[in-house]
Design a protein around this motif. Sequence first.
Motif, PDB file in Angstrom:
ATOM      1  N   LEU A 559      90.626  88.625  75.234  1.00  0.00           N
ATOM      2  CA  LEU A 559      90.422  90.054  75.463  1.00  0.00           C
ATOM      3  C   LEU A 559      90.518  90.766  74.118  1.00  0.00           C
ATOM      4  CD1 LEU A 559      92.632  90.634  78.657  1.00  0.00           C
ATOM      5  CD2 LEU A 559      90.234  89.963  78.513  1.00  0.00           C
ATOM      6  N   VAL A 560      89.430  91.416  73.726  1.00  0.00           N
ATOM      7  CA  VAL A 560      89.337  92.049  72.406  1.00  0.00           C
ATOM      8  C   VAL A 560      89.066  93.540  72.607  1.00  0.00           C
ATOM      9  CG1 VAL A 560      88.112  92.081  70.206  1.00  0.00           C
ATOM     10  CG2 VAL A 560      88.431  89.917  71.424  1.00  0.00           C
ATOM     11  N   GLY A 561      89.973  94.370  72.128  1.00  0.00           N
ATOM     12  CA  GLY A 561      89.825  95.808  72.324  1.00  0.00           C
ATOM     13  C   GLY A 561      88.506  96.334  71.782  1.00  0.00           C
ATOM     14  N   ASP A 562      87.754  97.058  72.636  1.00  0.00           N
ATOM     15  CA  ASP A 562      86.491  97.650  72.181  1.00  0.00           C
ATOM     16  C   ASP A 562      86.367  99.112  72.587  1.00  0.00           C
ATOM     17  OD1 ASP A 562      86.043  97.386  74.888  1.00  0.00           O
ATOM     18  OD2 ASP A 562      84.126  96.325  74.698  1.00  0.00           O
ATOM     19  N   GLY A 563      87.473  99.730  72.973  1.00  0.00           N
ATOM     20  CA  GLY A 563      87.485 101.140  73.326  1.00  0.00           C
ATOM     21  C   GLY A 563      88.825 101.491  73.941  1.00  0.00           C
ATOM     22  N   PRO A 564      89.100 102.779  74.147  1.00  0.00           N
ATOM     23  CA  PRO A 564      90.360 103.171  74.780  1.00  0.00           C
ATOM     24  C   PRO A 564      90.498 102.528  76.165  1.00  0.00           C
ATOM     25  CG  PRO A 564      89.252 105.078  73.831  1.00  0.00           C
ATOM     26  CD  PRO A 564      88.272 103.943  73.773  1.00  0.00           C
ATOM     27  N   HIS A 565      91.547 101.747  76.342  1.00  0.00           N
ATOM     28  CA  HIS A 565      91.840 101.084  77.619  1.00  0.00           C
ATOM     29  C   HIS A 565      90.722 100.155  78.082  1.00  0.00           C
ATOM     30  CE1 HIS A 565      95.050 104.006  77.708  1.00  0.00           C
ATOM     31  NE2 HIS A 565      94.181 105.004  77.737  1.00  0.00           N
ATOM     32  N   SER A 566      89.950  99.613  77.138  1.00  0.00           N
ATOM     33  CA  SER A 566      88.879  98.693  77.534  1.00  0.00           C
ATOM     34  C   SER A 566      88.815  97.510  76.576  1.00  0.00           C
ATOM     35  CB  SER A 566      87.530  99.407  77.595  1.00  0.00           C
ATOM     36  OG  SER A 566      86.986  99.591  76.312  1.00  0.00           O
ATOM     37  N   TYR A 567      88.239  96.416  77.095  1.00  0.00           N
ATOM     38  CA  TYR A 567      88.200  95.171  76.334  1.00  0.00           C
ATOM     39  C   TYR A 567      86.840  94.497  76.448  1.00  0.00           C
ATOM     40  CZ  TYR A 567      93.285  95.573  76.330  1.00  0.00           C
ATOM     41  OH  TYR A 567      94.570  96.022  76.158  1.00  0.00           O
ATOM     42  N   GLN A 568      86.502  93.813  75.389  1.00  0.00           N
ATOM     43  CA  GLN A 568      85.395  92.868  75.417  1.00  0.00           C
ATOM     44  C   GLN A 568      85.996  91.539  75.867  1.00  0.00           C
ATOM     45  OE1 GLN A 568      83.617  91.442  71.592  1.00  0.00           O
ATOM     46  NE2 GLN A 568      81.837  92.610  72.258  1.00  0.00           N
ATOM     47  N   ILE A 569      85.358  90.880  76.828  1.00  0.00           N
ATOM     48  CA  ILE A 569      85.872  89.618  77.353  1.00  0.00           C
ATOM     49  C   ILE A 569      85.103  88.461  76.731  1.00  0.00           C
ATOM     50  CG2 ILE A 569      86.154  88.192  79.408  1.00  0.00           C
ATOM     51  CD1 ILE A 569      86.664  90.676  81.007  1.00  0.00           C
ATOM     52  N   TRP A 570      85.852  87.526  76.142  1.00  0.00           N
ATOM     53  CA  TRP A 570      85.287  86.327  75.534  1.00  0.00           C
ATOM     54  C   TRP A 570      85.690  85.115  76.368  1.00  0.00           C
ATOM     55  CZ3 TRP A 570      83.085  85.740  70.321  1.00  0.00           C
ATOM     56  CH2 TRP A 570      82.764  86.962  69.738  1.00  0.00           C
ATOM     57  N   LEU A 571      84.746  84.203  76.562  1.00  0.00           N
ATOM     58  CA  LEU A 571      84.985  83.000  77.361  1.00  0.00           C
ATOM     59  C   LEU A 571      84.473  81.766  76.623  1.00  0.00           C
ATOM     60  CD1 LEU A 571      83.682  84.230  80.858  1.00  0.00           C
ATOM     61  CD2 LEU A 571      86.063  84.221  80.071  1.00  0.00           C
ATOM     62  N   GLY A 572      85.067  80.611  76.924  1.00  0.00           N
ATOM     63  CA  GLY A 572      84.476  79.359  76.456  1.00  0.00           C
ATOM     64  C   GLY A 572      85.261  78.563  75.450  1.00  0.00           C
ATOM     65  N   GLY A 573      86.423  79.055  75.025  1.00  0.00           N
ATOM     66  CA  GLY A 573      87.239  78.252  74.130  1.00  0.00           C
ATOM     67  C   GLY A 573      87.832  77.062  74.873  1.00  0.00           C
ATOM     68  N   LYS A 574      88.473  76.178  74.136  1.00  0.00           N
ATOM     69  CA  LYS A 574      89.078  74.984  74.735  1.00  0.00           C
ATOM     70  C   LYS A 574      90.603  75.032  74.603  1.00  0.00           C
ATOM     71  CE  LYS A 574      85.227  71.780  73.818  1.00  0.00           C
ATOM     72  NZ  LYS A 574      85.064  71.265  75.203  1.00  0.00           N
ATOM     73  N   PRO A 575      91.312  74.348  75.493  1.00  0.00           N
ATOM     74  CA  PRO A 575      92.779  74.318  75.379  1.00  0.00           C
ATOM     75  C   PRO A 575      93.286  73.748  74.059  1.00  0.00           C
ATOM     76  CG  PRO A 575      92.095  73.559  77.555  1.00  0.00           C
ATOM     77  CD  PRO A 575      90.844  73.690  76.730  1.00  0.00           C
ATOM     78  N   ASN A 576      92.492  72.886  73.410  1.00  0.00           N
ATOM     79  CA  ASN A 576      92.931  72.334  72.125  1.00  0.00           C
ATOM     80  C   ASN A 576      92.367  73.100  70.932  1.00  0.00           C
ATOM     81  OD1 ASN A 576      90.247  71.559  72.140  1.00  0.00           O
ATOM     82  ND2 ASN A 576      90.628  69.395  71.715  1.00  0.00           N
ATOM     83  N   GLN A 577      91.789  74.283  71.170  1.00  0.00           N
ATOM     84  CA  GLN A 577      91.289  75.184  70.127  1.00  0.00           C
ATOM     85  C   GLN A 577      90.283  74.520  69.185  1.00  0.00           C
ATOM     86  OE1 GLN A 577      95.175  75.882  70.643  1.00  0.00           O
ATOM     87  NE2 GLN A 577      93.961  76.830  72.262  1.00  0.00           N
ATOM     88  N   THR A 578      89.267  73.913  69.747  1.00  0.00           N
ATOM     89  CA  THR A 578      88.234  73.277  68.919  1.00  0.00           C
ATOM     90  C   THR A 578      86.845  73.828  69.207  1.00  0.00           C
ATOM     91  OG1 THR A 578      87.992  71.487  70.543  1.00  0.00           O
ATOM     92  CG2 THR A 578      89.514  71.123  68.702  1.00  0.00           C
TER      93      THR A 578
END
Length: 689
Positions: A559-578
């Motif tokens: 969740l990346v802030g992109d406005g007051p009380h709002s977020y850009q949602i990012w998906l697709g990373g891995k549990p091992n951060q690769t």
Amino acid sequence: MTTTTASFGASNAAILKDTKVQSGSFQGLKSSDSLALSTRTVPAYCVSSSNRSLIRAVSTSAKPETVTETKRSKVEIFKEQSNFIRYPLSEEILTDAPNINEAATQMIKFHGSYQQYNRDERGSRSYSFMLRTKNPCGKVPTQLYLTMDDLADQFGIGTLGLTTRQTFQLHGVLKKNLKTVMRSIIESMGSTLGACGDLNRNVLAPAAPLVRKDYLFAQQTAENIASLLTPQSGFYYDVWVDGEKVLTAEEPPEVTKARNDNSHGTNFPENQFLPENFKIAVTVPTDNSVDILTSDIGVVVVTDDDGEPQGFNLYVGGGMGRTHGIETARPRLAEPLGYVLKEEILYAVKAIVATQRDYNRRDDRKLRMKYSRMKYLISSWGIERFRRFIEQYWGRKFQPFHELPEWEFKSYLGWHEQGDGNLFCGLHVYNGSIGGKMKKTLREVIEKYNLSVRVTPNQNIILCDIRKSWKRPMTTALAQAGLRRPRYVDPLNLTAMAYPAMPLCPLAITEAERGIPDILKRIRAVFEKVGLKYSESVVVRVTGCPNGCARPYMAELGLVGDGPHSYQIWLGGKPNQTSLARPFMNKVKIQDLEKVLEPLLYHWKHKRQSKEPFGDFTTRLGFEKLKELVDKWKGLAVSASRRNLKLFADKETYEAMDSLAKLQNKSANQLAIEVIRNFVASQQNGRNE
């Protein structure tokens, strides 16, 4: 003119008594020489505890003709006019005003501090300063921890922050107290030098105090690299301890030798500041506790069949920072550069840093995230060209990259054997914030048992060198303060991270650290509603702006802030951060979070393949399909909240459970359910045994 030159080791704690140098010695050199890749580019005297020995000036070469001169930004000019990062800071901190001017605000970053003000307050600004320590490998001596604990109460806001780069952050320091706080840190074997600003930041390494050749070698290498790239001018100590001799330390001779080597022109007397901050991580194969692919340089120990370190694989070009609305300003994973023998690592690192220093833009500070990080240089040139330039600075060729096993995320929470007869204990620190009863109890335990401490890249803390006989009393004391074993912590919380953001960070667009407790509770509620098991989890990371301090672009759910009380949602990373996540939806208001997460998690529950992590599931289905599922979602008819489970029979039990739950930022119901689940699981395990 007089100046000072000091030499510091990897901990940045050592200062050598200054020596006056005649004005003629510096003829023709610019103020930017003070950050020259940690190279002595001027005649200087190094004073040890016993004698003085002259260190000859290192010869320099002309700047490569291929470098294009561009208009310098205001910040670059501030650097050049700063008298080796002293002016106007040294004057500004002595004035009666609560703040410092623009130039000093830029210079104090090199000293490890940011000027801030409380954005929640209206009217006149309430200025204070955030201080960040420099702790290679996250190592913290006992005395330094106790000092930071004291300073948080005496001069800060009463809490001690743990960062995602294995350091402490101290918020709320008033300008009039800056010198007192800085002196206290320095006298306790600590430093803030280089924790902020356009130079090498804290060098990461696995925090686990394992007595193993590969781990010990990785940590020593991280300390050596930190020492190599530490500024060699005495500006830091001149400003904060008036140039006094505080303590001395000898750095490894291989670091001094590498620093002074200029056989291929890496020690230039100009443009020595980096155009942006620079990040390095060192680790061993499989251990991705450091998010190795997110750094400008990733260093991986390679051993032989007997476990003896032989050399290093190098990754280059990772970075999390980005800018909303600028497509070219994006996060990037590091990629393999090559392999070097263990005795060559410092020279190879110097060559990489010199390439970044000399070939990246310095003109438009507003576009620094777009142009000045090394990841953009590599994206523009390609890895092959970048490798050729480094080899010119290094004077050698890289060997082929060695094959590595699969990466794993390792938190090192709970109790573990060190390998020397002692134990270490990894403690989950919710949100990386140590305060209240937790802070008081941690201090008592560390002070009573004289424990050294390590900070992890996941904002947790490790207590080291624990005798086995201390385990039981320590476990009891820590649990009573809310520092419980990992099995008693919500799995969502164990891997979640957020950065401070509001109200102090000037770049924050919305909440992160203050918002994540409620966000995690709501995600847990969705888990229960769609029927996911309590033991299941996703990696959640939240930032209040796109700069990526909590590395949200590696998360399964970012969740990346992109406005007051709002977020850009990012998906697709891995549990091992690769794997790099991708942007899924923009401008999702915080109150609408369930409308997006409920269908995603429901379909993950019902359509995933065997043991398929959430991030892999979202990548496999594709964002177009996922958006279709979100748009068509009508909600569930039955939720866990309608199961009418009555957990408390009397008010006294509820109040006792509620008091314990608040220590963990949970509701009484959530904690009661966890206790019941753990009890049932232990009984089942007992029957199975």
